[in-house]
Scaffold this motif. Sequence first.
Motif, short mmCIF file in Angstrom:
data_model
loop_
_atom_site.label_atom_id
_atom_site.label_comp_id
_atom_site.label_asym_id
_atom_site.label_seq_id
_atom_site.Cartn_x
_atom_site.Cartn_y
_atom_site.Cartn_z
N GLU A 1 0.83 -1.22 0.00
CA GLU A 1 0.00 0.00 0.00
C GLU A 1 0.86 1.26 0.00
OE1 GLU A 1 -2.76 0.17 3.29
OE2 GLU A 1 -3.64 -1.73 2.68
N SER B 1 -10.68 4.33 2.17
CA SER B 1 -9.51 5.07 2.63
C SER B 1 -9.14 4.67 4.07
CB SER B 1 -9.81 6.57 2.52
OG SER B 1 -8.94 7.31 3.28
N ARG B 2 -10.17 4.42 4.89
CA ARG B 2 -9.88 3.98 6.28
C ARG B 2 -9.25 2.60 6.30
NH1 ARG B 2 -14.79 6.69 7.15
NH2 ARG B 2 -16.03 4.78 7.02
N ARG B 3 -9.64 1.73 5.33
CA ARG B 3 -9.07 0.37 5.28
C ARG B 3 -7.66 0.37 4.69
NH1 ARG B 3 -13.14 -3.63 4.52
NH2 ARG B 3 -11.51 -5.11 4.00
N LYS C 1 -4.78 2.07 4.90
CA LYS C 1 -4.14 3.10 5.74
C LYS C 1 -2.81 3.60 5.18
CE LYS C 1 -6.16 1.79 10.17
NZ LYS C 1 -7.00 0.68 9.74
N GLU D 1 -5.16 10.12 2.72
CA GLU D 1 -6.55 10.35 2.29
C GLU D 1 -6.63 11.25 1.05
OE1 GLU D 1 -8.90 11.74 5.58
OE2 GLU D 1 -10.59 12.12 4.23
#
Length: 341
Positions: A258, A278-280, A282, A286
């Motif tokens: 990522e 976006s929260r998943r 990381k 954002e």
Amino acid sequence: MTETNLTVENTKKEAKECVNARPKSFKIIGTGSCVPSRAVTNDDLTVFLDTSDEWIRSRSGIEQRHICTTETTSDLAIQAARNALENAHTSPDEIDMILCATISGEYICPSMACLVQRDLGAQCPCFDLSAACTGWIYLMDTAAAFFARGGIRKMLIIGAEAMSRIVNWHDRSTAVLFGDGAGAAVLEPGENYLASSFVTAGGDEVIAIPTKNVISPWFEKKEKLPLVFMDGQETYKFAVSNLPKRVDEVLSKAGLREEDLDWVVPHQANKRIIDSASRRLKGVPEDHFCVNLQKYGNTSAASIPLVLDEWNRAGKFRKGDLIVMVAFGGGLSSAACLVRW
Ligand code: ACO
């Protein structure tokens, strides 16, 4: 004698290197887009729908969408294609194939790609594919397969939709979400298409857009309206679970993490779905999720190329950036692909 042997060996080595060096896929050399001139705000919709700007913004992030008044779907596709060709410094006679993804063209036949070809004056094979909101990723993967086969110098791919043709304007739960637009890209041989991932859960229970009803005098079955039907909550659940999974899969196939990603270009359906992804994910900041759905709503197969073109023309992508494009929608289907800019 020795010299001759060496020469033969060298020739074999060079031939092997030449085969290995043959581009396996493509690189994007230009982008373009087009939306109809008429912008319709959330407040405009309250004139005939029991809805509000507050509800639409808070549930989806959409503030307005562009809707065709005199434009056809192919008008949008053609203008997006022209803009992409100009951006790629390419003339129509250099194009060896045109592919278009759409579910809302004005014709089933001829294909949208054929209409674009005629207008551009290009001489090449053309066809459409239908994969709803994941159409752009299917276009990219189909293009990669043709480039891998060889013989293509440049290819034009287009996602074009006039969702306003097929939305049920009496159904507030779907009508407020969609918009019209088109995006395109010009591709040439390269090694910048790195990986892809596709999942399909076939069925018409969650999202369905029936075709024109049968008018045969012998047909007796009752048919559904030829308009967009969507179970929003089921689509939402499918999207939030599948979007991060597809991104993880393409990264894993490419042996990347990522943290290596520079940009995520998601399907522009709902800001809450993008925020959840976006929260998943990381490892990606954002503000590296490209978002323009507030201006255009969900334009189905056009949504990813519309953002891609906006970011490209704003000079936000740098050469070598790693970009994941990820989509979900009718099918049900979800798909992602990884490209090097
Ligand atoms: N304005 C005001 N109220 C509304 C509207 C509206 N436009 N639409 C629905 N409501 C009401 C409902 O009637 C319901 O009222 P009730 O509680 O009295 O029954 C209430 O709002 C809540 O409705 P929900 O459907 O539960 O709202 P939710 O928070 O789930 O949001 C939404 C709905 C925005 C559709 C969401 O589910 C979503 O985004 N789903 C994903 C859609 C998507 O991404 N589609 C992409 C694929 S499309 C394709 O491939 C063609």
